[in-house]
Design a protein around this motif. Structure first.
Motif, PDB file in Angstrom:
ATOM      1  N   GLY A 177       2.465 -23.528  -8.179  1.00  0.00           N
ATOM      2  CA  GLY A 177       3.272 -22.764  -7.238  1.00  0.00           C
ATOM      3  C   GLY A 177       2.795 -21.342  -7.004  1.00  0.00           C
ATOM      4  O   GLY A 177       3.470 -20.569  -6.320  1.00  0.00           O
ATOM      5  N   ALA A 178       1.609 -20.981  -7.548  1.00  0.00           N
ATOM      6  CA  ALA A 178       1.112 -19.607  -7.390  1.00  0.00           C
ATOM      7  C   ALA A 178       0.813 -19.288  -5.931  1.00  0.00           C
ATOM      8  O   ALA A 178       0.935 -18.142  -5.500  1.00  0.00           O
ATOM      9  N   PHE A 179       0.439 -20.314  -5.167  1.00  0.00           N
ATOM     10  CA  PHE A 179       0.177 -20.135  -3.736  1.00  0.00           C
ATOM     11  C   PHE A 179       0.289 -21.499  -3.074  1.00  0.00           C
ATOM     12  O   PHE A 179       0.411 -22.537  -3.747  1.00  0.00           O
ATOM     13  N   THR A 180       0.270 -21.520  -1.764  1.00  0.00           N
ATOM     14  CA  THR A 180       0.373 -22.774  -1.028  1.00  0.00           C
ATOM     15  C   THR A 180      -0.767 -23.708  -1.428  1.00  0.00           C
ATOM     16  O   THR A 180      -1.937 -23.338  -1.354  1.00  0.00           O
ATOM     17  N   GLY A 181      -0.399 -24.896  -1.855  1.00  0.00           N
ATOM     18  CA  GLY A 181      -1.403 -25.863  -2.272  1.00  0.00           C
ATOM     19  C   GLY A 181      -1.625 -25.915  -3.776  1.00  0.00           C
ATOM     20  O   GLY A 181      -2.306 -26.814  -4.268  1.00  0.00           O
ATOM     21  N   ALA A 182      -1.027 -24.956  -4.509  1.00  0.00           N
ATOM     22  CA  ALA A 182      -1.157 -24.964  -5.980  1.00  0.00           C
ATOM     23  C   ALA A 182      -0.098 -25.896  -6.552  1.00  0.00           C
ATOM     24  O   ALA A 182       0.957 -25.478  -7.016  1.00  0.00           O
ATOM     25  N   ILE A 183      -0.385 -27.188  -6.530  1.00  0.00           N
ATOM     26  CA  ILE A 183       0.611 -28.190  -6.910  1.00  0.00           C
ATOM     27  C   ILE A 183       0.646 -28.424  -8.416  1.00  0.00           C
ATOM     28  O   ILE A 183       1.515 -29.144  -8.908  1.00  0.00           O
ATOM     29  N   ARG A 184      -0.303 -27.855  -9.138  1.00  0.00           N
ATOM     30  CA  ARG A 184      -0.318 -28.003 -10.588  1.00  0.00           C
ATOM     31  C   ARG A 184      -1.059 -26.823 -11.208  1.00  0.00           C
ATOM     32  O   ARG A 184      -1.765 -26.100 -10.517  1.00  0.00           O
ATOM     33  N   ARG A 185      -0.869 -26.642 -12.505  1.00  0.00           N
ATOM     34  CA  ARG A 185      -1.614 -25.607 -13.214  1.00  0.00           C
ATOM     35  C   ARG A 185      -3.092 -25.995 -13.279  1.00  0.00           C
ATOM     36  O   ARG A 185      -3.431 -27.162 -13.470  1.00  0.00           O
ATOM     37  N   LYS A 186      -3.954 -24.999 -13.110  1.00  0.00           N
ATOM     38  CA  LYS A 186      -5.395 -25.254 -13.163  1.00  0.00           C
ATOM     39  C   LYS A 186      -6.069 -24.228 -14.064  1.00  0.00           C
ATOM     40  O   LYS A 186      -5.810 -23.030 -13.961  1.00  0.00           O
TER      41      LYS A 186
END
Length: 344
Positions: A177-186
């Motif tokens: 959720g850090a930005f649009t498209g960040a659907i999981r932790r990386k």
């Protein structure tokens, strides 16, 4: 009326598992003596079933232990296999990227070989400068493979391949959720390189805001993921590379001075191929052997005319260009000698 005498059958833990009883149509048939006999019989039955149950439990534990031992054996064999694979992979990497794979007898290259061996045992930051195609990543890999970190990851991050917001995510990772498209932790490249070496290619391309974040990592070995609050600490060696003149970039205000001096602890400058023409025949023969074997061809060498062309040419693409020319020539060659017609 009837006579009835019964007792519960009890496990050692107090749990009832049955009853033992007798009955008769006659009234008051069972006296104290009969009750004593029944109690003795009850104890024999309980002892018998307890032994049966304990034997069952023992057999079950034995079976589970044998199964666990078999699983441990399989895991041990898998571990041995993985260790052998790791050794094989490490050997393959050393064969492909080790110092012995860097071809050149030119005095400038000999000085670089000596420097690589001198610095490989330290954790100091290295800045490799040179034109595109001079072999900067090969030098970085050789340093890593000669270092105590060689069993740990060697992670490459191309700083010119991403936009600013994506570059920070690539280097430091991001939270869901850090930005649009960040659907999981990386995890970022720094986190993936923990314990090993990170190679920051094209370091001169990073924007000023990312330069500040990178400076902190170099100083403290700490960072946060994009969109995260937890501070992560890593144990890494940093090797950076650029085809730009970072000193000039710093003087003109495009590259942070403090970051430049943090990166430039041990500088290595790779000469362009035009400044080491005496290495051209060695490199050409080296690539000829590689691509002849890869294409299952028998090619003895280059014609005198081709070699003269190679020596007269300035190779603006450096070693990478020579490598591509050699591969092209081997693929098109019809005979045992590379001729002018085989060149691109």
């Amino acid at each position: 009326m009837v006579s009835y005498l019964g007792f519960p059958l009890v496990w050692p833990n107090g749990e009832v598992f049955g009853t033992i009883c007798v009955s008769d149509t006659k009234e008051n048939e069972y006296g104290e003596k009969y009750e004593t006999l029944m109690l003795q019989f009850k104890e024999l039955v309980e002892a018998h079933f307890t032994l049966l149950y304990q034997n069952y439990e023992l057999q079950d534990k034995t079976n589970r232990l044998q199964k666990s031992l078999q699983e441990v054996k399989f895991l041990y064999e898998d571990l041995k296999l993985e260790k052998e694979k790791t050794k094989t992979l490490t050997k393959a990497l050393e064969d492909k990227y080790g110092l012995g794979n860097i071809v050149g007898k030119n005095h400038k290259m000999q000085a670089i070989y000596d420097l690589i061996e001198d610095i490989s045992q330290s954790d100091s930051t290295v800045l490799i400068q040179g034109e595109s195609g001079t072999g900067k990543e090969l030098i970085a890999r050789a340093i890593h493979l000669l270092s105590p970190r060689k069993e740990r990851p060697f992670v490459v991050a191309n700083c010119s391949a991403y936009a600013q917001n994506l570059l920070e995510s690539e280097l430091f990772g991001h939270e869901k959720g850090a930005f649009t498209g960040a659907i999981r932790r990386k995890k970022g490249r720094f986190e993936l390189a923990d314990g090993g070496t990170i190679f920051l290619d094209e370091i001169g391309e990073i924007p000023s805001t990312t330069q500040l974040l990178l400076l902190r990592v170099l100083q403290e070995k700490k960072f946060e993921r994009v969109g995260g609050e937890d501070t992560l600490k890593v144990d890494i060696r940093v090797i950076a590379a650029t085809n730009r003149n970072l000193n000039q970039e710093m003087m003109e205000g495009r590259f942070r001075e403090d970051l430049y001096y943090r990166l430039n602890v041990i500088p290595i400058t790779l000469p362009p191929l035009r400044e080491r023409k005496d290495d051209v025949p060695l490199l050409a023969e080296y690539f000829l052997e590689i691509y002849s074997n890869a294409n299952s061809k028998y090619i003895r060498g280059f014609s005198e005319e081709v070699m003269q062309i190679f020596l007269d040419y300035d190779w603006p693409g450096n070693v990478r260009e020579l490598q591509n020319v050699a591969e092209h020539a081997v693929i098109l060659a019809k005979g045992e000698v590379i001729t002018e017609i085989d060149l691109p």
